[in-house]
Design an enzyme around this catalytic site. Structure first.
Site, mmCIF file in Angstrom:
data_model
loop_
_atom_site.group_PDB
_atom_site.id
_atom_site.type_symbol
_atom_site.label_atom_id
_atom_site.label_comp_id
_atom_site.label_asym_id
_atom_site.label_seq_id
_atom_site.Cartn_x
_atom_site.Cartn_y
_atom_site.Cartn_z
ATOM 1 N N GLU A 150 43.234 53.940 76.248
ATOM 2 C CA GLU A 150 42.231 53.429 77.192
ATOM 3 C C GLU A 150 41.507 52.188 76.660
ATOM 4 O O GLU A 150 40.272 52.169 76.505
ATOM 5 C CB GLU A 150 41.210 54.518 77.540
ATOM 6 C CG GLU A 150 41.802 55.688 78.293
ATOM 7 C CD GLU A 150 40.759 56.725 78.688
ATOM 8 O OE1 GLU A 150 40.997 57.463 79.656
ATOM 9 O OE2 GLU A 150 39.706 56.809 78.011
ATOM 10 N N GLU A 305 46.531 61.359 82.266
ATOM 11 C CA GLU A 305 45.368 62.245 82.149
ATOM 12 C C GLU A 305 44.777 62.535 83.523
ATOM 13 O O GLU A 305 44.638 61.640 84.354
ATOM 14 C CB GLU A 305 44.267 61.616 81.284
ATOM 15 C CG GLU A 305 44.588 61.474 79.811
ATOM 16 C CD GLU A 305 43.386 60.937 79.039
ATOM 17 O OE1 GLU A 305 42.247 61.077 79.536
ATOM 18 O OE2 GLU A 305 43.587 60.374 77.948
#
Length: 704
Positions: A150, A305
């Site tokens: 991320e 995710e």
């Protein structure tokens, strides 16, 4: 490069065995097999365990778990572990820590505590990546590489001296000379002219508005800095393991990083999605799925995710109701996902994310969540034929990160224009009518689309304008909105009447605009003008608008596709017609009776301009009318709350995903798309009527 996964939908989650004693590992693998898990992500935040002291690497524990997983048929998405530098690196080189705009340096104790332009961070992280790649290069469990994690999620900007020096070098490469930079940034304003490169600062704290050209280039620079970190790790991995796909997990419409640019360096797109579970239909998640699919021209993506139940980082963290996790997982697959994964496998006992949901909750396997996880895992095995099929969209929305950055800089006519909000307003009616959407850059290939939308395309390059002009000229239907085509790539205004680069395409220009105060509205009325190209040309000739005469209603040529009054807010453009025909007019203020929405037949195509922000119902009327004009057909006409998406294989087989986002049963009429569809999950043949329970899902196959 596609993932080498045969015909399986990837199913699993982030696994953190380093947080648990070894006796738990065997229980984990047993439960993974029970749940249908076929891949896990390993090592994402394990740098300190992989390299406990500088230069001393310990992969023994990772070897043990990788071997155990592979022996049980579970593949590994192996992380490079560079997202969280260890304490020894910070102690030895505190300059790796980033600096905020106030000059304060961040500290160790969280994650992502690194400056993207730190040579020490790059040196140590790349050493680790090379050792990992060389160690696992031949391991059969290795399915793909997971670089960092991320990027930019917590620290997307750094204001340290190293970033300042790197920014100057970036500017030199972009502009070559200070004269060019001064011209592009308009530094003659406020005596900002630079005579030496060392005078050029980062856009930190200033008494009032900073130079917008400088702010925009700093956003580009920081995006590039983070992308360069990925590329440096990717290059090592590709050198050592050229046949293993490399990716990093994205975050949907994440403002700080240009994902089109980042994705061009990735073998596949993966991303993380966390809709608020009580907010209704996950519209932003659907739109983000479409963006992720679009980043690599329709290539299927992997959802890396999501949560099974709840997150830990909102002010309040409600859980997903029974059935919602399954429903949203199928929405992922419907929009082009070839993988459905979670953060995380087992809920942590300690640390900042200990209350984040997991496939195995704190209460263990005898729970509602684990039962739902297991049921979904078994179901997904039936979807092998869906793998690598594509969503074929006939509608595109133009989207550009630099436009986002520029549009939302300070010192604008209105701070109430939020790019993502406006994209959602235009996406919503397409989503609700089951019309598939791609996202494409303004300079990208538009030729395969019947309808192209460009909400608030504030920044417009000459190349993008010519691309749009060519698309409309060749028969495309194009629509754009207020505050579009205003500036060039350096935030300098296009002169000659907004939006100057598209004035000929749109057949109109804006003399001035009136941003509204909060709560202010203006009544408007559709004129009833037809959207047919021939009628538009005739109407323009009838009104004499090309000569500047006051437009008369073209009612004699009208088809009443948009007959009602509506209310608009946020903005009003004062429009002059130059060949366009008014589709709607204002009903108040000094511009009463003047055009609010226009249409223009340009060569073989149609260009529509919306000079205000219509109510959602009026906007839906306009979008559906334009889709019909363009010949766009929905996947399925269905009751509200029913989502339908087609995925198609190259051999002609097609899969219709039908999802019920409501908490009550609904019936869906399938007769318009024919008989003989087969439910992939149950094997039954479905003909004219489909019963969908609350939060229900059906996947219907039609042979080619």
């Amino acid at each position: 490069m596609a993932i080498s996964h045969g015909t399986q939908i990837f199913y699993g989650g982030d696994y953190n065995p380093e947080q648990w004693p070894k006796e738990v590992w065997h229980e984990d693998v047993r439960l993974m097999r029970e749940a249908g898990v076929n891949m896990v992500s390993l090592g994402i935040f394990s740098w300190a365990k992989l390299e406990p002291t500088p230069g001393r690497y310990d992969f023994s524990w990772l070897d043990e778990i990788v071997n155990l997983l592979w022996q049980n048929g579970i593949a590994v998405d192996l992380a490079t572990a560079t997202a969280s530098p260890p304490a020894w690196l910070v102690k030895r080189h505190p300059e790796v820590l980033p600096v905020d705009e106030n000059g304060a340096r961040y500290s160790h104790g969280s994650r992502q505590h690194y400056c993207p332009n730190s040579p020490e961070y790059r040196e140590f992280s790349q050493r680790l990546v090379r050792r990992l790649a060389e160690h696992y290069r031949d391991h059969p469990a290795l399915a793909m590489w997971h670089v960092n994690n991320e990027y930019g999620c917590h620290v997307s900007r750094c204001y340290c001296p190293r970033c300042e020096a790197a920014f100057r070098n970036w500017l030199k490469a972009r502009y070559g000379t200070l004269d060019e930079l001064n011209d592009r940034w308009g530094t003659a304003f406020w005596s900002q002219t630079y005579s030496d490169w060392d005078e050029v600062p980062l856009p930190g704290k200033t008494p009032t508005f900073a130079n917008p050209g400088q702010q925009l280039d700093y956003a580009r620079f920081m995006s590039d800095s983070l992308i360069n970190l990925f590329v440096a790790e990717r290059d090592i991995l590709k050198e050592v393991t050229p046949d293993v796909p490399v990716m990093t997990n994205l975050m949907g419409f994440f403002k700080p990083i240009d994902y089109f640019k980042l994705a061009s360096h990735m073998d596949l797109v993966t991303w993380d999605s966390y809709p608020e579970p009580t907010a209704g239909v996950p519209l932003l998640a659907a739109m983000s799925h479409d963006l992720m699919r679009s980043l690599k021209q329709g290539q299927p993506f992997v959802l890396m995710e999501q949560t099974t139940s709840q997150v830990n980082w909102r002010p309040q963290n409600p859980l997903k109701r029974p059935g919602v996790m399954r429903l949203w997982s199928y929405q992922t697959v419907a929009h082009g996902g070839d993988g459905v994964m979670f953060f995380q496998w087992r809920a942590s006992r300690a640390g900042a994310e200990k209350f984040h949901g997991a496939m195995v909750p704190h209460a263990g396997a005898n729970t509602r969540v684990f039962r739902e996880v297991t049921e979904l895992g078994q179901e997904l095995r039936a979807l092998s034929a869906v793998v690598d099929s594509r969503v074929e969209a006939e509608v595109a929305i133009l989207f550009d990160w630099a436009n986002w950055w520029a549009l939302e800089l300070d010192s604008k006519p209105s701070r109430d224009i939020r790019y993502l909000d406006e994209l959602l307003r235009w996406y919503r009616p397409l989503f609700e009518h089951n019309i598939a959407v791609d996202f494409i850059q303004p300079e990208g290939d538009l030729s395969r689309y019947k309808l192209v939308l460009a909400p608030n395309l504030y920044m417009l390059t000459e190349r993008a304008a010519e691309n749009i002009r060519r698309y409309v000229r060749q028969g495309g239907v194009f629509i754009t909105t207020f505050f579009s085509g205003i500036v060039d790539e350096n935030d300098r205004v296009h002169l000659g009447g907004y939006p100057a680069p598209l004035r000929d395409v749109l057949g109109m220009y804006v003399e001035e605009f009136d941003p509204f105060l909060p709560g202010q509205t203006v009544p408007c009325r559709w004129t009833g003008a037809s959207l047919a190209r021939a009628s538009l040309k005739a109407s323009a000739a009838l009104t004499g608008s090309a000569q500047g005469a006051a437009p008369r209603s073209p009612a004699s040529l009208a088809t009443p596709v948009l007959p009602a009054e509506f209310t608009a807010d946020l903005w009003a453009d004062v429009i002059h017609l130059e060949g366009a025909v008014p589709l709607a007019t204002y009903g108040a203020d000094f511009y009463a009776g003047q055009p609010a929405v226009t249409a223009h037949a340009f060569d073989e195509g149609l260009a529509v301009y919306v000079g205000t922000r219509p109510s959602e119902s009026a906007l839906a009327q306009l979008v559906t009318a334009l889709a019909e004009t363009a010949g766009v057909r929905p996947a399925l006409t269905a009751p509200a709350g029913i989502e339908a998406v087609w995925r198609k294989q190259a051999n002609g087989a097609a899969f219709l995903f039908v999802l019920n986002h409501r908490a009550e049963e609904q019936k869906v009429d399938l007769s318009p798309i024919g008989n003989g569809l087969v439910d992939v999950l149950s094997g039954e043949t479905v003909n004219t009527c489909l019963d969908l329970p609350a939060y229900g899902v059906r996947v219907l196959r039609r042979e080619g």
